[in-house]
Motif scaffolding. Structure first.
Motif, PDB file in Angstrom:
ATOM      1  N   GLN A   1      -4.107  -3.715 -16.396  1.00  0.00           N
ATOM      2  CA  GLN A   1      -2.895  -4.531 -16.501  1.00  0.00           C
ATOM      3  C   GLN A   1      -1.645  -3.741 -16.091  1.00  0.00           C
ATOM      4  N   ILE A   2      -1.718  -3.177 -14.887  1.00  0.00           N
ATOM      5  CA  ILE A   2      -0.627  -2.379 -14.320  1.00  0.00           C
ATOM      6  C   ILE A   2      -0.006  -3.176 -13.177  1.00  0.00           C
ATOM      7  N   ASN A   3       1.276  -3.069 -12.979  1.00  0.00           N
ATOM      8  CA  ASN A   3       1.977  -3.734 -11.891  1.00  0.00           C
ATOM      9  C   ASN A   3       1.324  -3.360 -10.560  1.00  0.00           C
ATOM     10  N   HIS A   4       0.842  -4.379  -9.839  1.00  0.00           N
ATOM     11  CA  HIS A   4       0.096  -4.092  -8.614  1.00  0.00           C
ATOM     12  C   HIS A   4       0.972  -3.524  -7.501  1.00  0.00           C
ATOM     13  N   GLY A   5       2.232  -3.935  -7.438  1.00  0.00           N
ATOM     14  CA  GLY A   5       3.125  -3.389  -6.412  1.00  0.00           C
ATOM     15  C   GLY A   5       3.356  -1.898  -6.604  1.00  0.00           C
ATOM     16  N   ASN A   6       3.592  -1.505  -7.835  1.00  0.00           N
ATOM     17  CA  ASN A   6       3.802  -0.082  -8.123  1.00  0.00           C
ATOM     18  C   ASN A   6       2.526   0.725  -7.905  1.00  0.00           C
ATOM     19  N   MET A   7       1.387   0.162  -8.307  1.00  0.00           N
ATOM     20  CA  MET A   7       0.114   0.879  -8.127  1.00  0.00           C
ATOM     21  C   MET A   7      -0.183   1.076  -6.649  1.00  0.00           C
ATOM     22  N   ASN A   8       0.018   0.016  -5.844  1.00  0.00           N
ATOM     23  CA  ASN A   8      -0.230   0.142  -4.402  1.00  0.00           C
ATOM     24  C   ASN A   8       0.716   1.145  -3.761  1.00  0.00           C
TER      25      ASN A   8
ATOM     26  N   ILE B   1      -0.746   4.603  -4.905  1.00  0.00           N
ATOM     27  CA  ILE B   1      -2.037   5.017  -4.350  1.00  0.00           C
ATOM     28  C   ILE B   1      -2.033   4.987  -2.823  1.00  0.00           C
ATOM     29  N   LYS B   2      -1.570   3.899  -2.223  1.00  0.00           N
ATOM     30  CA  LYS B   2      -1.636   3.772  -0.762  1.00  0.00           C
ATOM     31  C   LYS B   2      -0.600   4.613  -0.038  1.00  0.00           C
ATOM     32  N   HIS B   3       0.624   4.645  -0.600  1.00  0.00           N
ATOM     33  CA  HIS B   3       1.728   5.271   0.128  1.00  0.00           C
ATOM     34  C   HIS B   3       2.200   6.591  -0.483  1.00  0.00           C
ATOM     35  N   GLY B   4       1.640   6.975  -1.614  1.00  0.00           N
ATOM     36  CA  GLY B   4       1.977   8.262  -2.219  1.00  0.00           C
ATOM     37  C   GLY B   4       3.340   8.308  -2.873  1.00  0.00           C
ATOM     38  N   ASP B   5       3.899   7.157  -3.265  1.00  0.00           N
ATOM     39  CA  ASP B   5       5.211   7.116  -3.908  1.00  0.00           C
ATOM     40  C   ASP B   5       5.041   7.383  -5.404  1.00  0.00           C
ATOM     41  N   CYS B   6       5.162   8.643  -5.776  1.00  0.00           N
ATOM     42  CA  CYS B   6       4.929   9.066  -7.164  1.00  0.00           C
ATOM     43  C   CYS B   6       6.007   8.575  -8.128  1.00  0.00           C
ATOM     44  N   SER B   7       7.116   8.111  -7.597  1.00  0.00           N
ATOM     45  CA  SER B   7       8.184   7.626  -8.480  1.00  0.00           C
ATOM     46  C   SER B   7       7.865   6.246  -9.050  1.00  0.00           C
ATOM     47  N   LYS B   8       6.848   5.595  -8.537  1.00  0.00           N
ATOM     48  CA  LYS B   8       6.533   4.223  -8.948  1.00  0.00           C
ATOM     49  C   LYS B   8       5.722   4.130 -10.236  1.00  0.00           C
ATOM     50  N   VAL B   9       5.130   5.230 -10.660  1.00  0.00           N
ATOM     51  CA  VAL B   9       4.349   5.210 -11.900  1.00  0.00           C
ATOM     52  C   VAL B   9       4.756   6.379 -12.787  1.00  0.00           C
ATOM     53  N   SER B  10       4.571   6.185 -14.066  1.00  0.00           N
ATOM     54  CA  SER B  10       4.836   7.274 -15.004  1.00  0.00           C
ATOM     55  C   SER B  10       3.619   8.191 -15.051  1.00  0.00           C
ATOM     56  N   ILE B  11       3.820   9.351 -15.594  1.00  0.00           N
ATOM     57  CA  ILE B  11       2.710  10.282 -15.719  1.00  0.00           C
ATOM     58  C   ILE B  11       1.646   9.730 -16.674  1.00  0.00           C
ATOM     59  N   GLU B  12       2.074   8.938 -17.654  1.00  0.00           N
ATOM     60  CA  GLU B  12       1.128   8.338 -18.596  1.00  0.00           C
ATOM     61  C   GLU B  12       0.241   7.314 -17.899  1.00  0.00           C
ATOM     62  N   ILE B  13       0.822   6.507 -17.013  1.00  0.00           N
ATOM     63  CA  ILE B  13       0.045   5.519 -16.265  1.00  0.00           C
ATOM     64  C   ILE B  13      -0.950   6.228 -15.352  1.00  0.00           C
TER      65      ILE B  13
ATOM     66  N   GLU C   1     -15.770   7.789  -4.528  1.00  0.00           N
ATOM     67  CA  GLU C   1     -17.076   8.099  -5.110  1.00  0.00           C
ATOM     68  C   GLU C   1     -17.670   6.905  -5.853  1.00  0.00           C
ATOM     69  N   LYS C   2     -16.832   6.212  -6.608  1.00  0.00           N
ATOM     70  CA  LYS C   2     -17.333   5.132  -7.473  1.00  0.00           C
ATOM     71  C   LYS C   2     -17.105   3.739  -6.885  1.00  0.00           C
ATOM     72  N   LYS C   3     -16.538   3.695  -5.664  1.00  0.00           N
ATOM     73  CA  LYS C   3     -16.280   2.442  -4.973  1.00  0.00           C
ATOM     74  C   LYS C   3     -15.493   1.449  -5.826  1.00  0.00           C
ATOM     75  N   ILE C   4     -14.346   1.898  -6.273  1.00  0.00           N
ATOM     76  CA  ILE C   4     -13.470   1.085  -7.107  1.00  0.00           C
ATOM     77  C   ILE C   4     -12.235   0.716  -6.290  1.00  0.00           C
ATOM     78  N   THR C   5     -11.881  -0.540  -6.297  1.00  0.00           N
ATOM     79  CA  THR C   5     -10.712  -1.007  -5.537  1.00  0.00           C
ATOM     80  C   THR C   5      -9.439  -0.865  -6.359  1.00  0.00           C
ATOM     81  N   ASN C   6      -8.335  -0.882  -5.643  1.00  0.00           N
ATOM     82  CA  ASN C   6      -7.040  -0.872  -6.324  1.00  0.00           C
ATOM     83  C   ASN C   6      -6.888  -2.125  -7.184  1.00  0.00           C
ATOM     84  N   TYR C   7      -7.375  -3.246  -6.655  1.00  0.00           N
ATOM     85  CA  TYR C   7      -7.278  -4.510  -7.390  1.00  0.00           C
ATOM     86  C   TYR C   7      -7.944  -4.389  -8.760  1.00  0.00           C
ATOM     87  N   ARG C   8      -9.105  -3.801  -8.791  1.00  0.00           N
ATOM     88  CA  ARG C   8      -9.799  -3.645 -10.073  1.00  0.00           C
ATOM     89  C   ARG C   8      -8.990  -2.770 -11.024  1.00  0.00           C
TER      90      ARG C   8
END
Length: 176
Positions: free
Chosen positions: A143-150, A153-165, A130-137
């Motif tokens: 300031q989140i680890n880009h490997g874990n975020m990708n 978001i991309k692969h649905g690996d929920c173990s890579k981030v905490s619920i707070e993140i 909706e807001k045209k926001i990239t993962n990079y942004r």
């Protein structure tokens, strides 16, 4: 990681509720009888499930608490109590059922968190479109680890981030 058992939970819970952080049934019984009534039901369940109900009865000096424990022992043995807790028996006093629900909440916390993070991921993807926001942004601004975020978001690996993140990302996108 080992799965949490009810007796393991009770042992931790009784220690956490105790003012003295002890495992001694006599000290815990004394504390439950005087200045820590929140300890009464978990203590009884701990004694019952660890096979030390007679020790607890002997250590309980307060007459009304001794009567309560004795009455509970007349109604329930370990197996009967376990069945009543698992089935949600309406005859079982609510305070005992609350202890069991606390155990189930803690035992299932990881599974519940994974489900919540999955729902948040869906919301993040929707808001990104909706807001045209990239993962990079997202990971640079937050300031989140880009490997874990990708992976999240991309692969649905929920173990890579905490619920707070995950919550932080959703709140950030919603505020844009």
């Amino acid at each position: 990681m080992r799965e949490l058992t009810f007796i393991g939970f009770l042992k931790q819970y009784v220690r956490a509720l105790s003012f003295s952080n002890t495992g001694s049934l006599s000290k815990l019984a004394s504390e439950a009888a005087s200045d820590n009534p929140r300890l009464r039901e978990p203590l009884f369940l701990f004694a019952l499930f660890s096979g030390k109900e007679k020790v607890l009865l002997t250590a309980t000096k307060l007459p009304e608490l001794h009567r309560e424990y004795a009455n509970m022992l007349k109604q329930y043995d370990r197996q009967g109590m376990e069945q009543s807790l698992q089935s949600g028996d309406p005859i079982l006093p609510e305070e005992y059922a609350k202890v069991y629900r606390s155990y189930l909440n803690l035992k299932n916390k990881n599974k519940n968190d994974m489900h919540t993070k999955s729902l948040m991921r869906n919301r993040i993807i929707q808001l990104q479109r909706e807001k045209k926001i990239t993962n990079y942004r997202l990971y640079t601004d937050l300031q989140i680890n880009h490997g874990n975020m990708n992976a999240y978001i991309k692969h649905g690996d929920c173990s890579k981030v905490s619920i707070e993140i995950a919550r932080r990302v959703v709140e950030y996108i919603e505020c844009l």
